[in-house]
Design an enzyme around this catalytic site. Structure first.
Site, PDB file in Angstrom:
ATOM      1  N   CYS A 127     -48.931 -32.888   4.749  1.00 55.86           N
ATOM      2  CA  CYS A 127     -49.501 -31.605   4.929  1.00 55.86           C
ATOM      3  C   CYS A 127     -47.996 -30.965   5.116  1.00 55.86           C
ATOM      4  CB  CYS A 127     -49.836 -31.670   6.992  1.00 55.86           C
ATOM      5  SG  CYS A 127     -50.945 -33.237   6.562  1.00 55.86           S
ATOM      6  N   ASN A 169     -59.281 -32.078   8.931  1.00 55.54           N
ATOM      7  CA  ASN A 169     -57.655 -31.802   8.160  1.00 55.54           C
ATOM      8  C   ASN A 169     -57.568 -32.188   6.362  1.00 55.54           C
ATOM      9  OD1 ASN A 169     -55.147 -32.567   7.563  1.00 55.54           O
ATOM     10  ND2 ASN A 169     -54.615 -33.126   9.564  1.00 55.54           N
ATOM     11  N   HIS A 213     -51.277 -25.276  10.813  1.00 52.08           N
ATOM     12  CA  HIS A 213     -51.540 -26.384   9.884  1.00 52.08           C
ATOM     13  C   HIS A 213     -53.299 -26.897  10.947  1.00 52.08           C
ATOM     14  CE1 HIS A 213     -52.697 -30.172   7.995  1.00 52.08           C
ATOM     15  NE2 HIS A 213     -52.205 -30.709   9.083  1.00 52.08           N
TER      16      HIS A 213
HETATM   17  O1  UT7 Z   1     -51.695 -33.432   9.673  1.00 46.14           O
HETATM   18  C1  UT7 Z   1     -51.103 -34.337  10.438  1.00 46.14           C
HETATM   19  C2  UT7 Z   1     -51.883 -35.877  10.943  1.00 46.14           C
HETATM   20  N1  UT7 Z   1     -52.537 -36.031  11.889  1.00 46.14           N
HETATM   21  C3  UT7 Z   1     -52.345 -35.829  12.830  1.00 46.14           C
HETATM   22  O2  UT7 Z   1     -51.782 -34.722  13.221  1.00 46.14           O
HETATM   23  C4  UT7 Z   1     -53.696 -35.997  13.027  1.00 46.14           C
HETATM   24  C5  UT7 Z   1     -52.232 -36.771  15.614  1.00 46.14           C
HETATM   25  N2  UT7 Z   1     -53.347 -37.655  16.024  1.00 46.14           N
HETATM   26  C6  UT7 Z   1     -54.676 -36.788  17.139  1.00 46.14           C
HETATM   27  O3  UT7 Z   1     -55.228 -35.889  16.704  1.00 46.14           O
HETATM   28  C7  UT7 Z   1     -55.704 -38.051  17.478  1.00 46.14           C
HETATM   29  O4  UT7 Z   1     -54.407 -38.887  17.963  1.00 46.14           O
HETATM   30  C8  UT7 Z   1     -57.008 -38.543  17.282  1.00 46.14           C
HETATM   31  C9  UT7 Z   1     -57.484 -37.166  17.209  1.00 46.14           C
HETATM   32  C10 UT7 Z   1     -56.898 -39.137  15.755  1.00 46.14           C
HETATM   33  C11 UT7 Z   1     -56.764 -39.533  18.688  1.00 46.14           C
HETATM   34  O5  UT7 Z   1     -57.265 -38.417  19.525  1.00 46.14           O
HETATM   35  P1  UT7 Z   1     -56.262 -39.338  20.981  1.00 46.14           P
HETATM   36  O6  UT7 Z   1     -57.094 -38.767  21.694  1.00 46.14           O
HETATM   37  O7  UT7 Z   1     -55.135 -39.567  20.875  1.00 46.14           O
HETATM   38  O8  UT7 Z   1     -57.086 -40.825  21.323  1.00 46.14           O
HETATM   39  P2  UT7 Z   1     -57.212 -42.263  21.137  1.00 46.14           P
HETATM   40  O9  UT7 Z   1     -56.044 -42.524  19.304  1.00 46.14           O
HETATM   41  O10 UT7 Z   1     -55.746 -42.517  21.978  1.00 46.14           O
HETATM   42  O11 UT7 Z   1     -58.152 -42.925  21.244  1.00 46.14           O
HETATM   43  C12 UT7 Z   1     -59.142 -43.418  22.099  1.00 46.14           C
HETATM   44  C13 UT7 Z   1     -59.945 -44.530  21.939  1.00 46.14           C
HETATM   45  C14 UT7 Z   1     -59.105 -45.679  21.315  1.00 46.14           C
HETATM   46  O12 UT7 Z   1     -60.071 -46.464  21.921  1.00 46.14           O
HETATM   47  P3  UT7 Z   1     -59.564 -47.176  23.396  1.00 46.14           P
HETATM   48  O13 UT7 Z   1     -58.727 -47.900  22.804  1.00 46.14           O
HETATM   49  O14 UT7 Z   1     -59.356 -46.381  24.315  1.00 46.14           O
HETATM   50  O15 UT7 Z   1     -60.557 -48.472  24.037  1.00 46.14           O
HETATM   51  C15 UT7 Z   1     -60.288 -46.374  20.175  1.00 46.14           C
HETATM   52  O16 UT7 Z   1     -60.406 -46.642  20.025  1.00 46.14           O
HETATM   53  O17 UT7 Z   1     -60.813 -43.801  20.983  1.00 46.14           O
HETATM   54  C16 UT7 Z   1     -61.195 -44.991  20.062  1.00 46.14           C
HETATM   55  N3  UT7 Z   1     -61.372 -43.959  18.821  1.00 46.14           N
HETATM   56  C17 UT7 Z   1     -62.965 -44.093  18.259  1.00 46.14           C
HETATM   57  N4  UT7 Z   1     -63.861 -43.712  19.359  1.00 46.14           N
HETATM   58  C18 UT7 Z   1     -65.515 -43.022  18.339  1.00 46.14           C
HETATM   59  C19 UT7 Z   1     -60.698 -43.396  17.782  1.00 46.14           C
HETATM   60  N5  UT7 Z   1     -61.223 -42.758  16.744  1.00 46.14           N
HETATM   61  C20 UT7 Z   1     -63.102 -43.006  17.134  1.00 46.14           C
HETATM   62  C21 UT7 Z   1     -63.569 -42.555  16.846  1.00 46.14           C
HETATM   63  N6  UT7 Z   1     -65.425 -42.255  17.077  1.00 46.14           N
HETATM   64  N7  UT7 Z   1     -63.420 -41.648  15.643  1.00 46.14           N
END
Ligand code: UT7
Length: 330
Positions: free
Chosen positions: A117, A287, A257
């Site tokens: 990125c 993204n 970004h």
């Molecule tokens: O360009 C640089 C690279 N990328 C980034 O900068 C992305 C950085 N990370 C993020 O933006 C966030 O961490 C995410 C958007 C990927 C995730 O958000 P989060 O608030 O950190 O969620 P989490 O990873 O803590 O997941 C929470 C829950 C999980 O369920 P459990 O384990 O709590 O039951 C996931 O399984 O959300 C679940 N989950 C989803 N649920 C519905 C993960 N993806 C999804 C989804 N839809 N698409």
């Protein structure tokens, strides 16, 4: 610190986005997700997804051609083409050489830069150095990302986050007024496994096992990446502002970004920049890896949000880990 005199300026920009819009509801029919989850966690409403056979080079050609036309630059005048891509059309030769051939920039050197990125911002600094050293007069810095081809469409934690797109800029020596004031870039290879495509290279060849485990596709530890992104973009913004002899109060527009609205808000808050001064398009494109910043910049210019004499701050973060920030005057 005193504000340095710019040596190189961003003369013009261009962008290319595939026309196919994929909404969160569309994705909810592919993986177990909801529009509500995606919007509340990321700010993304929709993204562009090109057809499988749309090449990164073709996307990059279109963005670059637009930037060249706006800068009044002929193909033969381009001295260097730096292409940032995490989705090259093939491993050898570079996508940059394909773009060079498509554009007919026969007097240029061309190469790919892999910094995920952060690649476009890294590329601008590489091109700035090339021009500042007097090795040429016109640089093309292109970011072209066909993310849809490397996503695991069975993994809801990643496939909802990314989109396809390309952005480009023509860089030229500055008149001493407009141009790049500072840049700060860093990497941390110790954290490579937080965001990677494990298979397909020498380390893990592409065999049946890799294909079955989807190891040739993008894998991410989202929460860890999130934390590192907020910390690193804030730190890089600080350093770039200091180098430019400016503070957040002096910034007229921030073009960060576009990975996640929560990361953007945290970075802007840390830098002391109100959200009215932050350009956001993550809601429309998701993204687009390194294409995010040049696409956002191009749109901001088109919308009249970039005016002469403004100070602009960009900050980025991605796989590697890589990150950085840059300040420039328009
Ligand atoms: O360009 C640089 C690279 N990328 C980034 O900068 C992305 C950085 N990370 C993020 O933006 C966030 O961490 C995410 C958007 C990927 C995730 O958000 P989060 O608030 O950190 O969620 P989490 O990873 O803590 O997941 C929470 C829950 C999980 O369920 P459990 O384990 O709590 O039951 C996931 O399984 O959300 C679940 N989950 C989803 N649920 C519905 C993960 N993806 C999804 C989804 N839809 N698409």
């Amino acid at each position: 610190m005193k504000t340095p005199e710019p040596i190189v300026e961003i003369a013009a920009t261009g962008r290319y986005l595939p026309s196919n819009v994929v909404t969160n509801d569309d994705l909810a029919s592919v993986v177990d997700t909801t529009d509500e989850w995606i919007q509340s966690r990321t700010g993304i409403r929709e993204r562009r997804i090109g057809p499988d056979d749309l090449l990164a080079a073709e996307m990059g050609r279109q963005a670059a051609a637009q930037a060249m036309e706006r800068a009044g630059v002929e193909a033969g005048e381009v001295d260097i083409i730096v292409v940032s891509t995490a989705t090259p059309d093939r491993w050898l030769p570079s996508t940059a050489c394909d773009i060079q051939a498509l554009l007919g920039c026969d007097n240029a050197l061309a190469f790919d830069l892999q910094a995920a990125c952060s690649g476009w911002l890294y590329g601008v600094t590489m091109a700035e150095g090339f021009l500042a050293a007097g090795r040429g007069e016109v640089a093309l810095v292109v970011a072209t990302e066909k993310m849809s081809n490397i996503l695991d469409w069975t993994d809801r934690s990643t496939c909802v986050l990314f989109g396809d797109g390309s952005g480009a800029a023509v860089l030229r020596p500055s008149d001493g007024q407009r141009g790049i004031l500072s840049a700060h870039h860093r990497s941390d290879g110790h954290l490579a496994e937080l965001l990677h495509r494990p298979a397909g290279g020498v380390r893990q060849p592409l065999d049946d096992t890799a294909l079955q485990s989807h190891d040739h596709l993008l894998k991410m530890s989202g929460r860890e990446i999130f934390k590192n992104a907020v910390r690193s973009m804030a730190e890089a913004s600080d350093k770039a502002l200091q180098q430019a002899g400016l503070t957040g109060d002096d910034i007229d527009l921030m073009i960060p970004h576009q990975a996640n609205i929560r990361i953007i808000e945290a970075t802007a808050k840390y830098a002391g920049i109100p959200m009215e001064k932050v350009y956001v398009n993550v809601d429309r494109y998701g993204n687009m890896s390194s294409a995010s910043i040049p696409v956002a910049l191009d749109e901001a210019i088109e919308e009249g949000r970039v005016r002469p004499g403004m100070n602009i701050l960009s900050a980025t973060f991605g796989a590697g880990l890589t990150w950085g920030a840059m300040v420039w005057r328009t």
